[in-house]
Design a protein around this motif. Structure first.
Motif, PDB file in Angstrom:
ATOM      1  N   ASP A   9       0.826  -1.211   0.000  1.00  0.00           N
ATOM      2  CA  ASP A   9       0.000   0.000   0.000  1.00  0.00           C
ATOM      3  C   ASP A   9       0.859   1.261   0.000  1.00  0.00           C
ATOM      4  OD1 ASP A   9      -2.270  -1.518  -0.067  1.00  0.00           O
ATOM      5  OD2 ASP A   9      -2.874  -1.119   2.000  1.00  0.00           O
ATOM      6  N   VAL A  10       1.938   1.250   0.768  1.00  0.00           N
ATOM      7  CA  VAL A  10       2.836   2.411   0.820  1.00  0.00           C
ATOM      8  C   VAL A  10       3.513   2.624  -0.529  1.00  0.00           C
ATOM      9  CG1 VAL A  10       4.990   3.255   1.852  1.00  0.00           C
ATOM     10  CG2 VAL A  10       3.202   2.305   3.313  1.00  0.00           C
ATOM     11  N   GLU A  70       0.952   4.077  -2.891  1.00  0.00           N
ATOM     12  CA  GLU A  70       0.716   5.506  -2.595  1.00  0.00           C
ATOM     13  C   GLU A  70       1.826   6.375  -3.177  1.00  0.00           C
ATOM     14  OE1 GLU A  70       0.481   5.654   1.634  1.00  0.00           O
ATOM     15  OE2 GLU A  70      -1.544   4.811   1.688  1.00  0.00           O
ATOM     16  N   GLN A  71       3.065   5.964  -2.999  1.00  0.00           N
ATOM     17  CA  GLN A  71       4.197   6.754  -3.491  1.00  0.00           C
ATOM     18  C   GLN A  71       4.231   6.768  -5.019  1.00  0.00           C
ATOM     19  OE1 GLN A  71       6.012   8.675  -1.442  1.00  0.00           O
ATOM     20  NE2 GLN A  71       4.605   7.879   0.101  1.00  0.00           N
ATOM     21  N   ALA A 120       1.628   6.398  -6.956  1.00  0.00           N
ATOM     22  CA  ALA A 120       0.499   7.217  -7.386  1.00  0.00           C
ATOM     23  C   ALA A 120       0.832   8.702  -7.292  1.00  0.00           C
ATOM     24  CB  ALA A 120      -0.728   6.900  -6.532  1.00  0.00           C
ATOM     25  N   SER A 121       1.557   9.107  -6.249  1.00  0.00           N
ATOM     26  CA  SER A 121       1.928  10.525  -6.140  1.00  0.00           C
ATOM     27  C   SER A 121       2.905  10.929  -7.242  1.00  0.00           C
ATOM     28  CB  SER A 121       2.510  10.819  -4.756  1.00  0.00           C
ATOM     29  OG  SER A 121       3.791  10.252  -4.613  1.00  0.00           O
ATOM     30  N   ASP A 136      -4.695   8.293  -8.802  1.00  0.00           N
ATOM     31  CA  ASP A 136      -5.243   7.755  -7.564  1.00  0.00           C
ATOM     32  C   ASP A 136      -4.606   6.399  -7.289  1.00  0.00           C
ATOM     33  OD1 ASP A 136      -7.007   9.847  -7.084  1.00  0.00           O
ATOM     34  OD2 ASP A 136      -8.559   8.947  -8.365  1.00  0.00           O
ATOM     35  N   PRO A 137      -4.411   6.050  -6.004  1.00  0.00           N
ATOM     36  CA  PRO A 137      -3.839   4.733  -5.693  1.00  0.00           C
ATOM     37  C   PRO A 137      -4.689   3.575  -6.208  1.00  0.00           C
ATOM     38  CG  PRO A 137      -3.728   6.150  -3.768  1.00  0.00           C
ATOM     39  CD  PRO A 137      -4.523   6.883  -4.806  1.00  0.00           C
ATOM     40  N   TYR A 188      -5.647  -1.894  -3.682  1.00  0.00           N
ATOM     41  CA  TYR A 188      -5.096  -0.949  -2.711  1.00  0.00           C
ATOM     42  C   TYR A 188      -6.044  -0.778  -1.522  1.00  0.00           C
ATOM     43  CZ  TYR A 188      -4.004   3.531  -0.575  1.00  0.00           C
ATOM     44  OH  TYR A 188      -3.749   4.525   0.326  1.00  0.00           O
ATOM     45  N   GLY A 189      -5.516  -0.880  -0.314  1.00  0.00           N
ATOM     46  CA  GLY A 189      -6.259  -0.583   0.907  1.00  0.00           C
ATOM     47  C   GLY A 189      -7.164  -1.690   1.407  1.00  0.00           C
TER      48      GLY A 189
END
Length: 168
Positions: free
Chosen positions: A141-142, A145-146, A148-149, A154-155, A162-163
């Motif tokens: 997940d981390v 997220e990274q 996606a940024s 979006d993740p 994800y999540g």
């Protein structure tokens, strides 16, 4: 024996016939208790078992598995990214002094020939996961997220799973 004189210990062994052959003391490693010449027969835990790896090695494997999982989803787009594992973020003391939260990861976009880098911090991720979430899933997940940024997405677009392990 006079004081100050040096004496070399000499062991004698032989077959009993003729003069005995002098044998000097063996080094410590070969003098250890090694009953019947057996010694340690092999590794305590073979390399293919989970207990033979350290926590850091397992963490590195989980990061690699996460990157490979994303590579299966996105193909060549992910191959240009570099994934790095660090113990803790640099400047953590200053960040805590200012009252900030501890980051689990950081992302740096690529500059010219330098590839984009996603850095995952091992200790913060492990302490965040503590029994609430499987560490391998939190790592994934981390990483999502990274990524996606860095990709401005979006993740959930990066990885539909994800999540799913996060507590409500």
């Amino acid at each position: 024996m006079p004081e100050g004189s040096s004496c070399r210990i000499r062991l004698e062994s032989g077959s009993g016939a003729g003069s005995p052959d002098p044998v000097y003391p063996r080094p410590f490693r070969s003098r250890r208790r090694n009953r019947h010449g057996r010694g340690l027969r092999g590794e305590l835990l073979p390399a293919h078992l989970a207990g033979s790896r350290t926590r850091a090695e397992r963490f590195d494997e989980w990061v690699m598995e996460s990157a490979q999982r994303l590579e299966r989803l996105w193909g060549e787009d992910i191959q240009s990214y570099q994934f790095v594992v660090q113990e803790i973020p640099e400047g953590l003391e200053e960040l805590l002094r200012r009252g900030g939260s501890i980051p689990l990861a950081a992302a740096a976009p690529g500059n010219g020939p330098k590839p984009p880098v996603i850095t995952i911090y091992r200790r913060p991720v492990e302490s965040t996961a503590r029994g609430l979430v499987p560490v391998s899933e939190l790592i994934h997940d981390v990483v999502v997220e990274q990524l996606a940024s860095l990709m401005n997405m979006d993740p959930e677009t990066i990885d539909p799973t994800y999540g799913r392990f996060r507590p409500l």
